[in-house]
Design a protein around this motif. Sequence first.
Motif, PDB file in Angstrom:
ATOM      1  N   LYS A 126       0.797  -1.241   0.000  1.00 41.68           N
ATOM      2  CA  LYS A 126       0.000   0.000   0.000  1.00 41.68           C
ATOM      3  C   LYS A 126       0.825   1.284   0.000  1.00 41.68           C
ATOM      4  O   LYS A 126       0.332   2.342   0.351  1.00 41.68           O
ATOM      5  N   TYR A 127       2.080   1.185  -0.405  1.00 42.85           N
ATOM      6  CA  TYR A 127       2.877   2.404  -0.574  1.00 42.85           C
ATOM      7  C   TYR A 127       2.659   2.923  -1.992  1.00 42.85           C
ATOM      8  O   TYR A 127       2.489   2.132  -2.922  1.00 42.85           O
ATOM      9  N   GLN A 128       2.695   4.245  -2.151  1.00 42.53           N
ATOM     10  CA  GLN A 128       2.626   4.831  -3.483  1.00 42.53           C
ATOM     11  C   GLN A 128       4.050   5.066  -3.956  1.00 42.53           C
ATOM     12  O   GLN A 128       4.869   5.617  -3.218  1.00 42.53           O
ATOM     13  N   CYS A 129       4.340   4.643  -5.197  1.00 41.10           N
ATOM     14  CA  CYS A 129       5.698   4.772  -5.721  1.00 41.10           C
ATOM     15  C   CYS A 129       5.721   5.568  -7.011  1.00 41.10           C
ATOM     16  O   CYS A 129       4.813   5.447  -7.838  1.00 41.10           O
ATOM     17  N   ILE A 130       6.770   6.344  -7.152  1.00 43.04           N
ATOM     18  CA  ILE A 130       7.088   6.937  -8.440  1.00 43.04           C
ATOM     19  C   ILE A 130       8.543   6.596  -8.694  1.00 43.04           C
ATOM     20  O   ILE A 130       9.265   6.211  -7.759  1.00 43.04           O
ATOM     21  N   SER A 131       8.993   6.718  -9.917  1.00 43.64           N
ATOM     22  CA  SER A 131      10.362   6.298 -10.194  1.00 43.64           C
ATOM     23  C   SER A 131      11.047   7.200 -11.199  1.00 43.64           C
ATOM     24  O   SER A 131      10.398   7.929 -11.954  1.00 43.64           O
ATOM     25  N   ALA A 132      12.363   7.126 -11.166  1.00 39.77           N
ATOM     26  CA  ALA A 132      13.209   7.844 -12.108  1.00 39.77           C
ATOM     27  C   ALA A 132      14.318   6.891 -12.535  1.00 39.77           C
ATOM     28  O   ALA A 132      14.822   6.118 -11.731  1.00 39.77           O
ATOM     29  N   ILE A 133      14.684   6.968 -13.805  1.00 38.73           N
ATOM     30  CA  ILE A 133      15.664   6.051 -14.374  1.00 38.73           C
ATOM     31  C   ILE A 133      17.082   6.627 -14.310  1.00 38.73           C
ATOM     32  O   ILE A 133      18.040   5.986 -14.686  1.00 38.73           O
ATOM     33  N   SER A 134      17.197   7.858 -13.772  1.00 33.40           N
ATOM     34  CA  SER A 134      18.524   8.455 -13.582  1.00 33.40           C
ATOM     35  C   SER A 134      18.468   9.403 -12.386  1.00 33.40           C
ATOM     36  O   SER A 134      17.393   9.865 -12.006  1.00 33.40           O
ATOM     37  N   ALA A 135      19.634   9.694 -11.833  1.00 29.93           N
ATOM     38  CA  ALA A 135      19.692  10.606 -10.688  1.00 29.93           C
ATOM     39  C   ALA A 135      19.215  12.002 -11.085  1.00 29.93           C
ATOM     40  O   ALA A 135      18.493  12.647 -10.339  1.00 29.93           O
ATOM     41  N   GLY A 136      19.594  12.439 -12.278  1.00 28.15           N
ATOM     42  CA  GLY A 136      19.165  13.755 -12.750  1.00 28.15           C
ATOM     43  C   GLY A 136      17.652  13.858 -12.828  1.00 28.15           C
ATOM     44  O   GLY A 136      17.048  14.838 -12.370  1.00 28.15           O
ATOM     45  N   GLN A 137      17.036  12.827 -13.382  1.00 26.54           N
ATOM     46  CA  GLN A 137      15.567  12.780 -13.480  1.00 26.54           C
ATOM     47  C   GLN A 137      14.952  12.734 -12.078  1.00 26.54           C
ATOM     48  O   GLN A 137      13.951  13.389 -11.805  1.00 26.54           O
ATOM     49  N   GLY A 138      15.566  11.993 -11.186  1.00 24.15           N
ATOM     50  CA  GLY A 138      15.079  11.892  -9.811  1.00 24.15           C
ATOM     51  C   GLY A 138      15.114  13.231  -9.101  1.00 24.15           C
ATOM     52  O   GLY A 138      14.170  13.605  -8.404  1.00 24.15           O
ATOM     53  N   LEU A 139      16.202  13.979  -9.281  1.00 29.26           N
ATOM     54  CA  LEU A 139      16.323  15.295  -8.647  1.00 29.26           C
ATOM     55  C   LEU A 139      15.273  16.260  -9.190  1.00 29.26           C
ATOM     56  O   LEU A 139      14.711  17.063  -8.446  1.00 29.26           O
ATOM     57  N   LYS A 140      14.990  16.163 -10.499  1.00 28.11           N
ATOM     58  CA  LYS A 140      13.937  17.006 -11.091  1.00 28.11           C
ATOM     59  C   LYS A 140      12.586  16.684 -10.454  1.00 28.11           C
ATOM     60  O   LYS A 140      11.815  17.580 -10.112  1.00 28.11           O
ATOM     61  N   LEU A 141      12.292  15.380 -10.304  1.00 29.67           N
ATOM     62  CA  LEU A 141      11.037  14.961  -9.677  1.00 29.67           C
ATOM     63  C   LEU A 141      10.951  15.480  -8.246  1.00 29.67           C
ATOM     64  O   LEU A 141       9.900  15.939  -7.811  1.00 29.67           O
ATOM     65  N   SER A 197      12.276  18.120  -7.014  1.00 28.61           N
ATOM     66  CA  SER A 197      12.049  19.568  -7.023  1.00 28.61           C
ATOM     67  C   SER A 197      10.594  19.917  -7.329  1.00 28.61           C
ATOM     68  O   SER A 197      10.065  20.898  -6.822  1.00 28.61           O
ATOM     69  N   SER A 198       9.959  19.083  -8.168  1.00 28.69           N
ATOM     70  CA  SER A 198       8.597  19.421  -8.609  1.00 28.69           C
ATOM     71  C   SER A 198       7.508  18.733  -7.789  1.00 28.69           C
ATOM     72  O   SER A 198       6.369  19.165  -7.784  1.00 28.69           O
ATOM     73  N   ASN A 199       7.845  17.660  -7.084  1.00 32.54           N
ATOM     74  CA  ASN A 199       6.845  16.886  -6.349  1.00 32.54           C
ATOM     75  C   ASN A 199       7.096  17.020  -4.850  1.00 32.54           C
ATOM     76  O   ASN A 199       8.078  16.498  -4.335  1.00 32.54           O
ATOM     77  N   LYS A 200       6.197  17.716  -4.169  1.00 31.31           N
ATOM     78  CA  LYS A 200       6.377  17.955  -2.726  1.00 31.31           C
ATOM     79  C   LYS A 200       5.804  16.824  -1.869  1.00 31.31           C
ATOM     80  O   LYS A 200       5.778  16.916  -0.656  1.00 31.31           O
ATOM     81  N   ASN A 201       5.346  15.754  -2.500  1.00 34.18           N
ATOM     82  CA  ASN A 201       4.721  14.665  -1.750  1.00 34.18           C
ATOM     83  C   ASN A 201       5.655  13.461  -1.574  1.00 34.18           C
ATOM     84  O   ASN A 201       5.228  12.391  -1.179  1.00 34.18           O
ATOM     85  N   ILE A 202       6.924  13.617  -1.885  1.00 32.18           N
ATOM     86  CA  ILE A 202       7.857  12.493  -1.754  1.00 32.18           C
ATOM     87  C   ILE A 202       8.345  12.426  -0.309  1.00 32.18           C
ATOM     88  O   ILE A 202       8.871  13.398   0.233  1.00 32.18           O
ATOM     89  N   GLY A 203       8.119  11.269   0.316  1.00 29.36           N
ATOM     90  CA  GLY A 203       8.465  11.098   1.721  1.00 29.36           C
ATOM     91  C   GLY A 203       9.791  10.423   1.956  1.00 29.36           C
ATOM     92  O   GLY A 203      10.405  10.568   3.006  1.00 29.36           O
ATOM     93  N   VAL A 204      10.258   9.676   0.960  1.00 27.64           N
ATOM     94  CA  VAL A 204      11.529   8.960   1.098  1.00 27.64           C
ATOM     95  C   VAL A 204      12.028   8.602  -0.295  1.00 27.64           C
ATOM     96  O   VAL A 204      11.232   8.415  -1.218  1.00 27.64           O
ATOM     97  N   VAL A 205      13.349   8.512  -0.432  1.00 29.21           N
ATOM     98  CA  VAL A 205      13.962   8.152  -1.708  1.00 29.21           C
ATOM     99  C   VAL A 205      14.735   6.849  -1.545  1.00 29.21           C
ATOM    100  O   VAL A 205      15.501   6.695  -0.593  1.00 29.21           O
ATOM    101  N   LEU A 206      14.508   5.921  -2.467  1.00 30.21           N
ATOM    102  CA  LEU A 206      15.329   4.707  -2.551  1.00 30.21           C
ATOM    103  C   LEU A 206      16.325   4.971  -3.671  1.00 30.21           C
ATOM    104  O   LEU A 206      15.933   5.084  -4.829  1.00 30.21           O
ATOM    105  N   MET A 207      17.589   5.106  -3.333  1.00 29.67           N
ATOM    106  CA  MET A 207      18.603   5.551  -4.287  1.00 29.67           C
ATOM    107  C   MET A 207      19.588   4.443  -4.623  1.00 29.67           C
ATOM    108  O   MET A 207      20.324   3.960  -3.760  1.00 29.67           O
ATOM    109  N   ASP A 208      19.596   4.047  -5.898  1.00 27.44           N
ATOM    110  CA  ASP A 208      20.624   3.130  -6.381  1.00 27.44           C
ATOM    111  C   ASP A 208      21.941   3.906  -6.348  1.00 27.44           C
ATOM    112  O   ASP A 208      21.989   5.052  -6.783  1.00 27.44           O
ATOM    113  N   MET A 209      22.986   3.310  -5.825  1.00 29.08           N
ATOM    114  CA  MET A 209      24.240   4.053  -5.681  1.00 29.08           C
ATOM    115  C   MET A 209      25.118   3.988  -6.939  1.00 29.08           C
ATOM    116  O   MET A 209      25.935   4.854  -7.174  1.00 29.08           O
TER     117      MET A 209
END
Length: 124
Positions: free
Chosen positions: A28-43, A45-57
């Motif tokens: 029951k978690y809501q997920c969004i995703s990004a295929i690159s760190a740059g795309q993730g950072l853009k998301l 900046s634009s999405n204020k509802n992100i509570g946590v980031v799972l970051m591939d290193m």
Amino acid sequence: MKNAKEILIIDDDSKNIFALSAVLKAKKYQCISAISAGQGLKLLSSNKNIGVVLMDMMMPEMDGYEAIGKMKSDHELKDIPVIAITAQAMAGDREKCIEAGADGYISKPVDVNELLQLLNQLID
């Protein structure tokens, strides 16, 4: 429902995103995703509802270490918890990720129970 915040998965491998999303959506978690760190950072900046980031290193162009550094130096993003996810599960990796600013660390293949425990600690 305490899981109103979204989880952003940043990983350059769409199979990893699919697997993590499927597991988290089942819980029951809501997920969004990004295929690159740059795309993730853009998301972020634009999405204020992100509570946590799972970051591939380990990603091309910008790796997770650099992306976490950018997040932690941005006053709007610095308080969003980051869980570092890495296949490079060697001695010192956890410390390196935490030093880079990650709030948690999980090695691949991801242990779902361990991930859910971390999420419960980090998302209020």
